[in-house]
Each structure stands twice: as C-alpha cells, then as structure tokens.
Design a protein around this motif. Structure first.
Motif, PDB file in Angstrom:
ATOM      1  N   MET A   1      13.634   3.444  -6.061  1.00 17.77           N
ATOM      2  CA  MET A   1      12.619   4.100  -5.097  1.00 17.77           C
ATOM      3  C   MET A   1      13.215   4.173  -3.634  1.00 17.77           C
ATOM      4  SD  MET A   1       8.985   2.613  -3.723  1.00 17.77           S
ATOM      5  CE  MET A   1       8.325   2.293  -5.340  1.00 17.77           C
ATOM      6  N   ASP A   2      13.406   5.379  -3.174  1.00 15.92           N
ATOM      7  CA  ASP A   2      13.417   5.724  -1.733  1.00 15.92           C
ATOM      8  C   ASP A   2      12.456   5.307  -0.798  1.00 15.92           C
ATOM      9  OD1 ASP A   2      14.700   6.408   0.584  1.00 15.92           O
ATOM     10  OD2 ASP A   2      14.720   8.893  -0.002  1.00 15.92           O
ATOM     11  N   VAL A   3      12.400   4.036  -0.359  1.00 14.53           N
ATOM     12  CA  VAL A   3      11.125   3.508   0.474  1.00 14.53           C
ATOM     13  C   VAL A   3      10.860   3.898   1.641  1.00 14.53           C
ATOM     14  CG1 VAL A   3      11.360   1.179  -0.762  1.00 14.53           C
ATOM     15  CG2 VAL A   3      12.773   1.409   1.190  1.00 14.53           C
ATOM     16  N   VAL A  10       1.823   3.724  -1.339  1.00 14.36           N
ATOM     17  CA  VAL A  10       3.183   3.402  -2.484  1.00 14.36           C
ATOM     18  C   VAL A  10       3.678   2.209  -2.240  1.00 14.36           C
ATOM     19  CG1 VAL A  10       5.220   4.116  -3.459  1.00 14.36           C
ATOM     20  CG2 VAL A  10       3.536   5.975  -3.135  1.00 14.36           C
ATOM     21  N   LEU A  11       4.078   1.869  -0.828  1.00 13.50           N
ATOM     22  CA  LEU A  11       4.548   0.749  -0.575  1.00 13.50           C
ATOM     23  C   LEU A  11       3.537  -0.323  -0.624  1.00 13.50           C
ATOM     24  CD1 LEU A  11       6.676   1.932   2.558  1.00 13.50           C
ATOM     25  CD2 LEU A  11       7.373   1.251   0.384  1.00 13.50           C
ATOM     26  N   ARG A  19      -4.770  -0.143  -7.069  1.00 12.07           N
ATOM     27  CA  ARG A  19      -6.269   0.059  -6.881  1.00 12.07           C
ATOM     28  C   ARG A  19      -6.660  -0.536  -5.270  1.00 12.07           C
ATOM     29  NH1 ARG A  19     -11.100  -3.091 -10.026  1.00 12.07           N
ATOM     30  NH2 ARG A  19     -12.742  -2.085  -8.827  1.00 12.07           N
ATOM     31  N   MET A  20      -5.846  -1.808  -4.856  1.00 11.22           N
ATOM     32  CA  MET A  20      -6.178  -2.042  -3.600  1.00 11.22           C
ATOM     33  C   MET A  20      -5.351  -1.243  -2.466  1.00 11.22           C
ATOM     34  SD  MET A  20      -7.672  -4.436  -1.892  1.00 11.22           S
ATOM     35  CE  MET A  20      -8.026  -3.418  -0.510  1.00 11.22           C
ATOM     36  N   ALA A  21      -4.292  -0.786  -2.818  1.00 13.94           N
ATOM     37  CA  ALA A  21      -3.549   0.094  -1.906  1.00 13.94           C
ATOM     38  C   ALA A  21      -4.253   1.150  -1.494  1.00 13.94           C
ATOM     39  CB  ALA A  21      -2.144   0.453  -2.676  1.00 13.94           C
ATOM     40  N   LYS A  22      -4.907   1.882  -2.589  1.00 21.93           N
ATOM     41  CA  LYS A  22      -5.791   3.031  -2.469  1.00 21.93           C
ATOM     42  C   LYS A  22      -6.687   2.910  -1.345  1.00 21.93           C
ATOM     43  CE  LYS A  22      -7.900   6.878  -4.959  1.00 21.93           C
ATOM     44  NZ  LYS A  22      -6.785   7.958  -4.537  1.00 21.93           N
TER      45      LYS A  22
END
Length: 200
Positions: A1-3, A10-11, A19-22
């Motif tokens: 992954m190109d962080v 995404v990170l 789910r939590m990231a969203k």
C-alpha cells in the motif's frame, strides 16, 4: 500500500477496521487520537461499542516510543526544521492531561542529545527552577536547547508568564554558552513558537 497517497479512512481501517474507520473518517485526526478536544462530546460514546479505544491509544503510544527510540539510538538525529521539531513535540506532549515542561538538548550542530521532562504541573515562575535547567545542560554538554511545555486545554497560546520564563531561562543558559533556540507551547496537534512570534 502506498500509505502516503491514500485517504485517512483507508489508513484508519488498518488500525480499527473498515466499519469504524468510515465513522471516524470525517473527524480531525487530532480528535481521533486525543491530541485535541472533540468539537462534539460524543466521540468516546461513538467508538466505545467498537472496542477500538485501545487500538488508537496503542498506535499513538507506538509513535511516541518510535521517536524516543530514535533519540536513544541515532547518534546523528538532527532537528533542523520547525516541522520536525513540532511533529516530535506534539507526539510527546499533546495528549498529556497535565502540564509538562521539557527540554530538547542539542549539540552545536543541532544533533539531538536528549529529551528531558524536568517539571510537572502548572508552569509558572515558581515551578521552573533555572538552576536545574542549567545543571542539566552542563551535565550533557549541550550547545543548544529547545524548551517546550504543553497546554492540556488544547490551546497553544503562550501566556505572559511563559514569555517571562523564556527570557529568564535564555539569559541563564547564555551565561554557560548554551543557546536557547526556541520555546514551543504545544496544544492539540500544533505548537506555537515564541521565536517566530518575536517575543524571545
């Protein structure tokens, strides 16, 4: 992954799941990682059901330990830019719940010698002992120093007392030929430079 070229969402998903990231993606990262107070008081309630508080805290602590490890193992670690200094100090101090006065000791080429937390609690003229600062600088054979402290309120505005203490410390260190380069006040995910303000 190109962080470096992916979104915060995404990170975050790598740390707390998709789910939590969203749910967290639209919040400032400084709030998510506890460097500044949430604009809304529902952040803790929002993330509690997902049991990710420990993951976020662990990620933040690992970054702080990474900086500390670099200080102790990289002989030529140089703090030669305002961005590097701010990033390091925010990682170390921004999340603390009480005021901490610390010093980043440097040699004459601005290579890091040590990061030292000297005083805790409300920072004022009576709680910061100039003699101890001078002793510490001489013991480590420092050529320069950056002093810093945090404001748990999240507001990085220096007080009149901060400015007075800075001038007092600068004068004391100059007597032993240690240059005081700056005093940074850390609040939230940023830091205010007294040098840049022109009040040193």
């Amino acid at each position: 992954m190109d962080v470096e070229n992916v979104s915060n969402e995404v990170l975050l998903s790598c740390v707390v799941g998709k789910r939590m990231a969203k749910s967290l993606a639209n919040r400032p990262l400084s709030e998510v990682f506890g460097y500044s107070r949430p604009r809304h008081n529902d952040l803790a309630e929002e993330i509690a059901p997902y049991n990710v508080i420990e993951q976020l805290a662990a990620s933040k602590e690992l970054m702080a330990r990474c900086f500390a490890e670099r200080l102790s193992t990289e002989e030529d670690l140089v703090m030669n830019s305002p961005e590097a200094v701010r990033g390091f100090l925010c990682t170390r101090l921004a999340h603390l719940e009480r005021e901490v006065f610390a010093i980043l000791w440097l040699d004459n080429r601005h290579r890091v010698l040590a990061f030292e937390e000297l005083f805790h609690g409300t920072i004022n003229q009576s709680s910061v002992y100039t003699r101890e600062i001078v002793k510490s600088g001489l013991a480590i054979n420092a050529g320069a120093a950056l002093i810093c402290h945090n404001h748990p309120s999240g507001l990085p505005e220096p007080s009149r007392a901060d400015i007075q203490i800075t001038k007092h410390i600068k004068e004391a260190l100059s007597l032993v030929e240690i240059r005081l380069l700056d005093h940074l006040v850390v609040g939230g995910n940023t830091a205010t430079s007294l040098q840049e303000m022109g009040v040193m």
